[in-house]
Design an enzyme around this catalytic site. Sequence first.
Site, PDB file in Angstrom:
ATOM      1  N   LYS A   1     -19.449  76.268  25.892  1.00  0.00           N
ATOM      2  CA  LYS A   1     -18.080  76.667  26.220  1.00  0.00           C
ATOM      3  C   LYS A   1     -17.184  75.450  26.352  1.00  0.00           C
ATOM      4  CE  LYS A   1     -18.772  80.851  28.848  1.00  0.00           C
ATOM      5  NZ  LYS A   1     -19.075  81.124  30.227  1.00  0.00           N
TER       6      LYS A   1
ATOM      7  N   ASP B   1     -26.053  61.618  31.520  1.00  0.00           N
ATOM      8  CA  ASP B   1     -25.700  60.441  32.317  1.00  0.00           C
ATOM      9  C   ASP B   1     -25.800  59.157  31.525  1.00  0.00           C
ATOM     10  OD1 ASP B   1     -25.250  61.713  34.589  1.00  0.00           O
ATOM     11  OD2 ASP B   1     -26.928  60.849  35.727  1.00  0.00           O
TER      12      ASP B   1
HETATM   13  P1  ADP Z   1     -27.451  60.058  40.975  1.00  0.00           P
HETATM   14  O1  ADP Z   1     -28.358  59.023  40.457  1.00  0.00           O
HETATM   15  O2  ADP Z   1     -28.122  61.043  41.855  1.00  0.00           O
HETATM   16  O3  ADP Z   1     -26.633  60.699  39.915  1.00  0.00           O
HETATM   17  P2  ADP Z   1     -26.121  57.911  42.313  1.00  0.00           P
HETATM   18  O4  ADP Z   1     -26.014  57.036  41.168  1.00  0.00           O
HETATM   19  O5  ADP Z   1     -24.945  57.946  43.232  1.00  0.00           O
HETATM   20  O6  ADP Z   1     -26.388  59.397  41.935  1.00  0.00           O
HETATM   21  O7  ADP Z   1     -27.391  57.475  43.138  1.00  0.00           O
HETATM   22  C1  ADP Z   1     -27.662  58.005  44.390  1.00  0.00           C
HETATM   23  C2  ADP Z   1     -28.821  57.265  44.980  1.00  0.00           C
HETATM   24  O8  ADP Z   1     -28.494  55.910  45.198  1.00  0.00           O
HETATM   25  C3  ADP Z   1     -29.226  57.786  46.314  1.00  0.00           C
HETATM   26  O9  ADP Z   1     -30.231  58.751  46.145  1.00  0.00           O
HETATM   27  C4  ADP Z   1     -29.770  56.589  47.022  1.00  0.00           C
HETATM   28  O10 ADP Z   1     -31.152  56.485  46.800  1.00  0.00           O
HETATM   29  C5  ADP Z   1     -29.132  55.427  46.350  1.00  0.00           C
HETATM   30  N1  ADP Z   1     -28.114  54.818  47.209  1.00  0.00           N
HETATM   31  C6  ADP Z   1     -27.136  55.403  47.902  1.00  0.00           C
HETATM   32  N2  ADP Z   1     -26.395  54.484  48.551  1.00  0.00           N
HETATM   33  C7  ADP Z   1     -26.940  53.294  48.254  1.00  0.00           C
HETATM   34  C8  ADP Z   1     -26.635  51.957  48.603  1.00  0.00           C
HETATM   35  N3  ADP Z   1     -25.638  51.654  49.408  1.00  0.00           N
HETATM   36  N4  ADP Z   1     -27.421  50.984  48.102  1.00  0.00           N
HETATM   37  C9  ADP Z   1     -28.454  51.275  47.288  1.00  0.00           C
HETATM   38  N5  ADP Z   1     -28.780  52.507  46.943  1.00  0.00           N
HETATM   39  C10 ADP Z   1     -28.036  53.507  47.397  1.00  0.00           C
END
Ligand code: ADP
Length: 884
Positions: A588, A624
């Site tokens: 869609k 992604d």
């Molecule tokens: P996703 O990979 O789920 O699409 P992100 O790229 O935002 O989303 O990654 C989220 C992950 O990053 C969280 O699960 C956590 O493990 C890690 N994370 C969150 N905050 C931090 C930080 N300040 N430093 C390092 N790792 C982080």
Amino acid sequence: MDSIGPIGLPHREGVPGCSQEGLPYPSNSSELVLECLQQFKVTETQLQQIQASLLDSMEQALGGQASPASAVRMLPTYVGSIPHGTEQGDFVVLELGATGASLRVLWVTLMGTGGHRMEPRSQEFVIPPEVMLGPGQQLFDFAAHCLSEFLDALPVGKQGLQLGFSFSFPCHQTGLDRSTLISWTKGFRCSGVEGHDVVHLLRDAIKRHGAYNIDVVAVVNDTVGTMMGCEPGVGPCEVGLVVDTGTNACYMEEARHVAVLDEDRGRVCVSVEWGSFGDDGVLGPMLTIFDHALDRESLNPGAQRFEKMIGGLYLGELVRLVLVHLAQRGVLFGGCTSPALLSRGSILLEHVAEMEDPWAGAARVHALLQDLGLNVGASDVELVQYVCAAVFTRAARLCAAALAAVLSRLQHSREQQILQIAVATGGRVFEQHPSFLSILQETVMLLTPECDVSFIPSVDGGGRGVAMVTAVAARLAAHRHLLEETLAPFQLNHEQLAAVQAQMREAMVKGLRGEASSLRMLPTYVRATPDGSERGDFLALDLGGTNFRVLLVRVTAEGVKITNQIYSIPENVAQGSGQQGILLNWTKGFSASDCEGQDIVCLLREAIGRRQAVELNVVAIVNDTVGTMMSCGYEDPRCEVGLIVGTGTNACYMEELRNVAAVAGDSGQMCINMEWGAFGDDGSLGLLRTCFDASVDQASINPGKQSFEKMISGMYLGEIVRHILLHLTSLGVLFRGQQTQRLQTRDIFKTKFLSEIESDSLALRQVRAILEDLGLSLTSDDALMVLEVCQAVSQRAAQLCGAGVAAVVEKIRENRGLEELTVSIGVDGTLYKLHPHFSSLVAATVRELAPRCVVTFLQSEDGSGKGAALVTAVACRLAQMARV
Ligand code: ADP
């Protein structure tokens, strides 16, 4: 003899004959006596000036800006933590310079938490004057000889003994067991020691002597020993104050404030070396003619001016000089002196203490003076007592002003409104002269009303504290060894990383050929990266873990503009046979876009159709990685790799179509989604996996899968750290060996903690706050070790990620037969973006493993949404080109 009472307690309010500044004076004395005692008076304003001026010099010296004629030295001692209370074992302590012209050897047994306190055994040896002033080697040989003599009398074998060396002179320390004497004080002046490492000299002498196998583990001064040996009071005991032959103090300073240390974490004990305060002249107006005379006749004229007003080595001498003065002017002893009174050193600290002691009785004072061959008259006893009290009171008040400066410094650096702290006191002046402490206490209260100070007398004259430091040093060394052993498997060398790169490369090739491989190398049907000519409005859907977003992406000549709306995914959609829903949405999404993209819709359907078996999250991850590459590609046409390091990790890159067995065609390129998180699931990473990785894997929802990802991504790093912390706690290395329930809880240690802990800008206090939030009470050593654990885990993650990237860029370079490849990588993911060192470690590893590739890392913004739109935009462009 009641009249003596007030003399020893000169501060009692309303006591006749007691001046406002706490200085006693006799009511019936002549002008001459009054004038003489007046010189020893220090007003409150003067005390405040001393406090301010000392604080100023302390801060200058800490900042490394002290002038050469510096007032105080502020020497770091390398004692970084106060005792745990768990210290145990037998320790030999050798004390030099703490108690005048003698040397003390102690055998101290520490019982840890459970045991009662055992009195140390000790022996004191008088150092002959010729040794105190002779060659240095002779002094250290004497020390080694005393050690043997002491140990011979104990039931100890020739086994290795651990020795703490208490050496109480100003030293430059460069380690817990390395200390160079700056200058002798307190009546010592041996040649060939200044500028040399005193631990080295002692070790050599012990070896020359050859009788015992003794390891000199730590060197400290008596103030540090006093502080370390002290049981904590209301607050922690973080100040040591010694008034013996000389005077000095130490306290726990924030390491980041000590310029010479170049260390921004933790605390360190700093020896103020305040004995030399005033050597630059600030004490000028407060010095009496007696102070000048004493200084002139001392071994070190012009030096240690403050110490010479306070230290026990000098108090007797000051009293003697005043008595000579008064006798010669006819006020005392019928105007007669005696040969003894005229000779230097005839009145000692203990004599002054005794004469000034309110309970000593006039008869005793009388006897002491008579021993000096003096002709003691009826009023002489009382006058002499006043002189002693004047000299002592001044010493205590000056000492209080100096201590007040240290307390102000602590209060300032701790940023506390009310500082609660315990000060450990030691030295013969405190021991022999109880009113010294009461005057000191009272004056400190006056000068620092905002500090809640308790004074705790040291036990065993600091010997126990020296044993403590030695025990702490021994414990730290043992713990460090265990820590290093635990973290060693995380430290990968060049060969190991190059092997990972080579394995990755092999798995890529196999995966592309369709052979068995842990890398699936999925074609994405994205055949080109943006070239910047893409235009139009696109709708995109971004599926995250809990939300999905609908994005309107406008690609114009001015750039990419995104408007979005976030929806949460209903559980039945997320957990039902939801993939179809997603495909529909995607479809869609694309059909709603007003580009002529019919064939793209087909392509996507086809591509998605091929992946019927793939789980939901994989679909999202594909988007992604590719989206990240595409969104960065819009700004930089060299962007041919996409990398995600967030909750999970994955990468994609532009592969030559001829190498992709699953897709027909020999020319052109296609973006390959590596699904590299699964790398190593065939066991190829086995050698690198630690027992902690195995535990994390076991407890995960997909044991045996996503091996590479489990060593790299945000979902797991915190868990790896948590398992290491549990292990180190079980070894007793961390948290005093105390396991807590919270640390046993899965996922309690977040990966974002690694970022916070490893961030350079955060003080240890904040690291501590993070861990204390987890119910862990920790020392600064613990905090530093937790930091090292985090560093090891995140460093390995970044290096493995870098090895993977190196394999990818090298493959692209070889595909194209290039000597050198210049390529950019679009990166997304919170771990990569927010961790303070991750990105630079990845880049450094790639430089090391792929030296022929010049790699630029670009952080994508809103990679998934923008990227998805750009995938469409590029496809539109290609389709249009095909029609033309
Ligand atoms: P996703 O990979 O789920 O699409 P992100 O790229 O935002 O989303 O990654 C989220 C992950 O990053 C969280 O699960 C956590 O493990 C890690 N994370 C969150 N905050 C931090 C930080 N300040 N430093 C390092 N790792 C982080």
